[in-house]
Write a protein that holds these residues in place. Structure first.
Motif, PDB file in Angstrom:
ATOM      1  N   ASN A   1      -9.362   3.717   8.780  1.00 23.11           N
ATOM      2  CA  ASN A   1      -8.136   4.362   8.296  1.00 23.11           C
ATOM      3  C   ASN A   1      -8.178   4.657   6.797  1.00 23.11           C
TER       4      ASN A   1
ATOM      5  N   HIS B   1     -10.749   4.329  17.874  1.00 20.38           N
ATOM      6  CA  HIS B   1     -10.785   4.510  16.422  1.00 20.38           C
ATOM      7  C   HIS B   1     -12.179   4.861  15.910  1.00 20.38           C
TER       8      HIS B   1
ATOM      9  N   THR C   1       2.565 -14.263   5.358  1.00 19.66           N
ATOM     10  CA  THR C   1       3.116 -13.112   4.631  1.00 19.66           C
ATOM     11  C   THR C   1       2.032 -12.186   4.095  1.00 19.66           C
TER      12      THR C   1
ATOM     13  N   ARG D   1      -0.337 -13.804  -2.748  1.00 17.27           N
ATOM     14  CA  ARG D   1       1.007 -14.135  -3.236  1.00 17.27           C
ATOM     15  C   ARG D   1       0.967 -15.522  -3.872  1.00 17.27           C
TER      16      ARG D   1
ATOM     17  N   VAL E   1       0.611  -3.385   5.564  1.00 19.19           N
ATOM     18  CA  VAL E   1       1.681  -4.377   5.560  1.00 19.19           C
ATOM     19  C   VAL E   1       1.268  -5.553   6.442  1.00 19.19           C
ATOM     20  N   ALA E   2       1.454  -6.753   5.933  1.00 15.69           N
ATOM     21  CA  ALA E   2       1.117  -7.944   6.724  1.00 15.69           C
ATOM     22  C   ALA E   2       1.940  -7.992   8.000  1.00 15.69           C
ATOM     23  N   LEU E   3       1.338  -8.523   9.036  1.00 15.72           N
ATOM     24  CA  LEU E   3       1.977  -8.615  10.344  1.00 15.72           C
ATOM     25  C   LEU E   3       2.960  -9.784  10.363  1.00 15.72           C
ATOM     26  N   THR E   4       4.248  -9.479  10.545  1.00 15.29           N
ATOM     27  CA  THR E   4       5.267 -10.514  10.658  1.00 15.29           C
ATOM     28  C   THR E   4       6.250 -10.142  11.742  1.00 15.29           C
TER      29      THR E   4
ATOM     30  N   TYR F   1      13.239  -9.040  14.770  1.00 18.76           N
ATOM     31  CA  TYR F   1      11.812  -8.715  14.748  1.00 18.76           C
ATOM     32  C   TYR F   1      11.535  -7.238  15.019  1.00 18.76           C
TER      33      TYR F   1
ATOM     34  N   VAL G   1      12.192  -5.429  11.543  1.00 18.89           N
ATOM     35  CA  VAL G   1      11.135  -5.552  10.535  1.00 18.89           C
ATOM     36  C   VAL G   1       9.871  -4.824  11.002  1.00 18.89           C
TER      37      VAL G   1
ATOM     38  N   ARG H   1       7.684  -2.085   9.096  1.00 20.08           N
ATOM     39  CA  ARG H   1       6.231  -2.193   8.900  1.00 20.08           C
ATOM     40  C   ARG H   1       5.544  -0.873   9.219  1.00 20.08           C
TER      41      ARG H   1
ATOM     42  N   VAL I   1       7.123   2.355   6.746  1.00 21.43           N
ATOM     43  CA  VAL I   1       6.784   2.456   5.308  1.00 21.43           C
ATOM     44  C   VAL I   1       5.422   3.122   5.128  1.00 21.43           C
ATOM     45  N   ASN I   2       4.592   3.143   6.160  1.00 19.74           N
ATOM     46  CA  ASN I   2       3.312   3.847   6.076  1.00 19.74           C
ATOM     47  C   ASN I   2       3.289   5.136   6.899  1.00 19.74           C
TER      48      ASN I   2
ATOM     49  N   TYR J   1      11.945 -10.756   4.573  1.00 16.40           N
ATOM     50  CA  TYR J   1      10.613 -10.550   5.143  1.00 16.40           C
ATOM     51  C   TYR J   1       9.609 -10.264   4.022  1.00 16.40           C
ATOM     52  N   PRO J   2       9.061 -11.321   3.414  1.00 16.68           N
ATOM     53  CA  PRO J   2       8.195 -11.146   2.230  1.00 16.68           C
ATOM     54  C   PRO J   2       6.939 -10.325   2.518  1.00 16.68           C
ATOM     55  N   ASN J   3       6.575 -10.126   3.781  1.00 11.54           N
ATOM     56  CA  ASN J   3       5.432  -9.264   4.053  1.00 11.54           C
ATOM     57  C   ASN J   3       5.683  -7.848   3.569  1.00 11.54           C
ATOM     58  N   LEU J   4       6.953  -7.484   3.362  1.00 10.16           N
ATOM     59  CA  LEU J   4       7.286  -6.127   2.911  1.00 10.16           C
ATOM     60  C   LEU J   4       7.342  -6.001   1.391  1.00 10.16           C
ATOM     61  N   ARG J   5       7.159  -7.098   0.663  1.00  5.40           N
ATOM     62  CA  ARG J   5       7.164  -7.026  -0.810  1.00  5.40           C
ATOM     63  C   ARG J   5       6.106  -6.038  -1.283  1.00  5.40           C
TER      64      ARG J   5
ATOM     65  N   HIS K   1       6.182  -2.897  -0.620  1.00 10.26           N
ATOM     66  CA  HIS K   1       6.169  -1.721   0.247  1.00 10.26           C
ATOM     67  C   HIS K   1       7.514  -1.012   0.323  1.00 10.26           C
TER      68      HIS K   1
ATOM     69  N   GLY L   1      -0.477  -5.737  17.039  1.00  5.39           N
ATOM     70  CA  GLY L   1      -0.078  -4.914  15.901  1.00  5.39           C
ATOM     71  C   GLY L   1      -0.238  -3.425  16.139  1.00  5.39           C
TER      72      GLY L   1
ATOM     73  N   ASN M   1      -1.394   5.078  13.932  1.00  2.80           N
ATOM     74  CA  ASN M   1      -2.842   4.964  14.099  1.00  2.80           C
ATOM     75  C   ASN M   1      -3.328   3.609  13.577  1.00  2.80           C
ATOM     76  N   ILE M   2      -2.731   2.559  14.068  1.00  6.24           N
ATOM     77  CA  ILE M   2      -2.967   1.206  13.573  1.00  6.24           C
ATOM     78  C   ILE M   2      -4.027   0.520  14.438  1.00  6.24           C
TER      79      ILE M   2
END
Lengths: 346, 346, 346, 346
Positions: B23, B52, B286, B294, B342-345, C12, C15, C19, C22-23, C46-50, C52, C289, C340-341
């Motif tokens: 990607n 992919h 996170t 972090r 983005v981290a998976l949460t 969930y 968020v 995730r 934002v991309n 949700y700190p994974n989004l910091r 983003h 994911g 396309n993840i």
């Protein structure tokens, strides 16, 4: 048979007491209380107990508890201390698994638990139930305050070093990790599997309630001031507690071999402390479900920092198992009665 | 499009490079090598890549790699250093994820890795690929030695303290915890789910190979000797690395607020270091799947011990993500190209 | 850029929408609502989004949502249907991730959800958002009812068999397993790590709300009655859904090869359905994911029972990813834009 | 005290036999064999046994085993059958936990295990060690073939239905899930935590070796042909086995209540089968570490498909616990001696 009562039996330490006591050769649980679950069979809440007991939860009544040889409190803090004066007056012997009587200084207790202590006059009677330190006093105690899980793991790891004055007490660091069962059975978002699985975190670093308890215990054996940096962490597992303890040698000539010997001698007669061969890295699972504490000592790079590893099952040696060990001592039973459990592996 | 080669693509850092690079807007993987899996499609080994990429593993040939703009080594140590002289001669630019070029001192390398270094004369050319320290040198480097996972997490956590001379470098303690993926994809009993799940342990305390790498890095920024006690641990999770770092303040008047500010300023322009608000406890999840580190700073009980928490994904910022970050810097691309994940949460 | 609103963003699926979005190259989240968290930044929850997004939760207001090109409902059932008439009147296009509009028959809905439907007159407008069946209608729909996670996994696995009348519709059995994130972020004892880790269980066998939804969907493509035994289970993992589907061949001469071909043809042009080679056993993690559904077909012992395995990520193809796929179709964007993840492995 | 020998003690069923036997009131392990670990103390391989036994591995010698009252084989298949003729000649009584004597038909055995059976003439002597079916024969057996884990869980769930001819034997479906410990302690990539954690998958659907064993057992009690679709799955947990069993009622007038009664009566006197109240969903953890099988019966939507849920600990009732139960029966001891273990919860 010894008659046992359990106050507050719906949580994990309550069901763990039952797991141990239904197979205890000399004890019988005659009452287990819960206001919320009154009348409900314990094995409907905890199906692992089906076939092992048919007891049901009842209301906590002093007259029922008064018929017990020993009463366990498996409650959150701030419950036991409100019933304790009355129970002690009745001559009941109590093992309190909560934090209410662990700290002798009522003001210090208040500072950490955020409210006044309900019966400061009783604090002096309470014996801190770490058998490896206070076995003699436990034998005759009416009220035993069972140590917290972290305090058990940390103190057992530090004791030989501090009792012998080998390390600098002013800069101890205890980096500890617990399984999630230590947080109990309360419905909290933070402890959902989806929140804590496949992840690791520290918590409570600014100040965890087990800090003053550990410092009090280490101060008692050191006879001097103790300064501990205590950082608890949460690992994605149910049971298990692993403490990595750091201490600076006062004399760099103290050999690792002599320290290893010291640990082995200190715990040679302890039924529930196992000093591993030098160089070992105990897994927490080697004590899962058992009352053992396993300890290993290291001196990395032969520098001045000693590293002690200490593992327990937070629900057994860290709570219900140690409580039964205390009961056994109080009542003159074999200390390992009911506790000769092999850890589950794998 | 930048042409990318990957040597040794069957392990976790190899598949992770592919996850990121398929990607990446300006990169294309044109070769991925494996002697054992030659001719096998990568997505048959790693079905997450189905749809992919249709690339297959090929034999590692210099003439093929020579056509790449950059070549990654995702091999165990002792592979890259045997091919490196030839590759560098061909003018190929390399990002080595293995340990072969991380330690500048060949004798020290030999002592920790148990064999002579195959090309000590090249060590001086290698740039240590921690962009937060060496960004300028990375831009023009032909050979970048990508840091280990622990060294990344530990150094990023200590840097602001040590660069500013705030703490006693002679008694640093890094207590770190990794997910099991850090052990790679080798068939070892010790890493079976049945052996490590629902358990926690330390390992390698007598001496882990990341220790000299971390001490070298911290010494570089400190300009003085550094003594680190480094204790790695294994938690029952796949990805994630959490370091709890301890350091003694030299001047007890240094306030936590000023240290927090220092961290925030130090990393203000870093795309992949995130300083959390004071008092935070970052979960390793996170950053799961992302290239972020972090960091949170604590001063428990306002005593003299500073505690820094630092989390990364060991396979991303601790390996393949940082490798791509280095590639982006070397080739003048946007530093976060392909890495805005983005981290998976949860 | 497409303007997107999210109603009920604290769970969930909320968020997870962020995730992905934002991309997303053509979408921008302009509003995300929560009554409880009004004013709170999403990345503090949700700190994974910091790093983003800097969006904060706001109150759900029709006038704000009316400025969006599409609005997602990531709410529990019984929320969307109360706001829907007003929103549709304003011309807003909606993708509802909740159950409110999945079942066309208001009486059936009431029977399973235990209350009257708030706007039965709108049910007929709602298009069931399974693109592999209803892509054409989705393009012009104003209201798309996004399928449940189990229904997505089960229907995609059964479709080729049932559309072609190959199996006995009167005795279908879907044995499905979900990760715990499917239960959401509510504080419930049952979903604590200590309750569900290292254990496996069935639940809801007497009747799960996804049963009528699946039967409706299969009936639609079969044109005849369908009888499904549906047994959901919970595995100790965060994400992932695995369905094991059983069906009896009507004609025992139908070969496995011909069925394999049928599956491959049916999904040849589907961007998010991947038919694996015959004999495969897809792991749920191969879609973690990602928005993919991976499917494998078996005929054990060459007897008459066909077994189909179908895996999705319950939060992506089972919820938020499929919602974005629907949005892309509705707005004429590339169907895989933002989706396309690559699944996270390991 | 009964003298016990264990052949092949390094695997999980070996250590589990020890866990049980060190606390068995009438048994003593006098020999445990391993060629690879000869001379090594068992507790150095399995530290959970420290303090409970000081036995070491020895070479497997017939003259040593001949002094035992009973010998367990905790070996892979193809070991026991090569030693068996000699052992039986010596009059030794054997409980074989491997697959060598589970299938009576040597040709069928060969077909599934891929090699000729070493002693087909002995097969007829072997008693299939499912006490709930063959208790009487076990009492006097010289050779007991301990059932596989899946066969135990599946047969106990189906028995009451099939013994009473209530369901269509030609279309049984057993959808079963195991913890990873069932795969043993071999170093295999597929069983690494990083490969199986946080994921779920089916395996062996084209044909698992437990299929013919289950069909043989069900045929025995049915007296007629049996056709089973058997689909094993792997969940990310260490111990535990959960079977979801499907069967079609022959007479739709058979009520769920009558079936529930049938199950309760069938197992009323069985010490290790627990029929749960109607509507229950047993968690696998409710039997973790214990020898119980817990069963629940359902009839979803009151349609014709009966669903039985059956959970065991794969290493206890599915292996070592059942082996000790067989030993107790063979030697006339209390059937639950050493097996009165409460499952670990949480």
């Amino acid at each position: 048979m010894v008659k046992v009562g359990i106050v507050g039996g719906t949580g994990y330490t309550g069901v763990e007491l039952l797991r141990i006591l239904v197979n205890h050769p000399q004890a019988e649980v005659v009452a287990i209380t819960s206001r919320a679950e009154e009348g409900v069979r314990v094995d409907s809440l905890y199906p692992n107990l089906r076939g092992h007991t048919d007891i049901a939860f009842s209301l906590p009544k002093v007259e029922v508890l008064a018929q017990c040889d020993v009463v366990f409190f498996a409650t959150p803090h701030n419950v036991a201390m409100n019933m304790m004066p009355q129970l002690l007056d009745q001559g009941i012997r109590v093992v309190d698994l909560s934090a209410d009587f662990r700290i002798r200084d009522a003001a210090l207790w208040s500072q950490w638990y955020g409210e006044p202590h309900a019966c400061p006059e009783i604090l002096a009677q309470a014996v801190y139930g770490l058998p490896e330190v206070n076995r003699e006093q436990i034998k005759t105690a009416q009220l035993v305050a069972c140590p917290g899980c972290y305090p058990t793991s940390v103190q057992l790891g530090y004791l030989p070093l501090i009792e012998n004055g080998l390390v600098d007490n002013s800069r101890l660091i205890a980096n500890a990790t617990s399984g999630v069962s230590g947080a109990g059975r309360q419905a909290k978002v933070d402890n959902l599997l989806s929140e804590v699985s496949d992840s690791y975190k520290a918590y409570g670093i600014p100040g965890h309630r087990h800090l003053p308890e550990i410092e009090q215990g280490l101060r008692d054996v050191s006879g001097a001031e103790v300064n501990l940096t205590f950082t608890p962490h949460l690992a994605p597992m149910v049971r298990g507690m692993h403490s990595t303890l750091y201490a600076e040698l006062i004399d760099s000539n103290t050999s690792l071999e002599s320290i290893q010997q010291l640990f082995e001698q200190r715990y040679a007669n302890e039924p529930f402390v196992d000093v591993l061969p030098a160089g070992s890295h105990p897994q927490s699972r080697t004590v899962k479900g058992s009352n053992m504490c396993r300890i290993a000592v290291h001196r990395p790079q032969n520098r001045n920092t000693i590293v002690v590893l200490s593992v327990i099952d937070n629900l057994v040696k860290g709570a219900s198992g140690q409580a039964v060990q205390n009961m056994n001592i109080m009542l003159g039973l074999e200390e390992n009665a009911g506790l000769n459990i092999v850890a589950l592996t794998p």
